[in-house]
Design a protein around this motif. Sequence first.
Motif, mmCIF file in Angstrom:
data_model
loop_
_atom_site.group_PDB
_atom_site.id
_atom_site.type_symbol
_atom_site.label_atom_id
_atom_site.label_comp_id
_atom_site.label_asym_id
_atom_site.label_seq_id
_atom_site.Cartn_x
_atom_site.Cartn_y
_atom_site.Cartn_z
ATOM 1 N N ALA A 110 0.825 -1.209 0.000
ATOM 2 C CA ALA A 110 0.000 0.000 0.000
ATOM 3 C C ALA A 110 0.858 1.258 0.000
ATOM 4 O O ALA A 110 0.557 2.236 -0.697
ATOM 5 N N THR A 132 -1.716 3.719 -1.646
ATOM 6 C CA THR A 132 -3.109 3.455 -1.312
ATOM 7 C C THR A 132 -3.314 3.494 0.203
ATOM 8 O O THR A 132 -2.364 3.521 0.978
ATOM 9 N N ASP A 133 -4.578 3.478 0.609
ATOM 10 C CA ASP A 133 -4.954 3.639 2.013
ATOM 11 C C ASP A 133 -4.506 2.434 2.844
ATOM 12 O O ASP A 133 -4.743 1.284 2.459
ATOM 13 N N THR A 134 -3.876 2.692 3.977
ATOM 14 C CA THR A 134 -3.405 1.611 4.852
ATOM 15 C C THR A 134 -4.349 1.363 6.025
ATOM 16 O O THR A 134 -4.065 0.496 6.856
ATOM 17 N N TRP A 182 2.317 1.758 -3.491
ATOM 18 C CA TRP A 182 1.369 2.226 -4.503
ATOM 19 C C TRP A 182 0.620 3.474 -4.061
ATOM 20 O O TRP A 182 -0.162 4.040 -4.842
#
Length: 206
Positions: free
Chosen positions: A159, A164-166, A162
């Motif tokens: 994540a 993205t939300d963790t 990239w």
Amino acid sequence: MKTIITAFVFFICSLLSAQTQFEQGMGKAMQLWGSGKSTEAIATFERIASVEKANWLPNYYIAFIGTINAFDTKDKVAVSALINRAQQAIDDATAISPNNPEIMVVQAMLYTAILVQDPMNNGQKYSPLIMEQYNKAIAINPSNPRAVFSKAEFEIGGAKYWGTDTKPMCAAIAKSIELFANFKPESQFHPNWGADRAQEALKNCK
């Protein structure tokens, strides 16, 4: 990965008083590992495995130590040898104890050690294999804290890469901490590591 070793330190005193030959051997191997002598520890586990042919634990620790060392070793030849030996130990442990979530977690960790050697070339192949092992482990035992935590830890790495939300992974880590609190190993030698790493990972989430 070295911090995992500390999870076993508190065992040493009790291990030294073990009564059976198996317990004495396992206690000695754990003590060697805890004092930083991983090569000697693996050799001791190998001797135990050659006698205790129906017990998966010696091969589990051979694989586990080898996997941890693979993360910390820079020499490519040495890493390759560690990975190959760890994989053989995983195969041997799996033959004794199929569908074992603890072994699957170490297999996923070993795949991760392979992936990080060359992420560009290994990522596409090994990322699905890693997730497959974690998902299988959790499907077999959803209460296994190491499977829940290690899967979330691996997903956080992806994540962050990239962007993205963790948050879902952080929630999984929080869940794993609850599972660690309620986890009871079958014996003093069964896997019982990870709670300290999960606590640290949750702090980093916040």
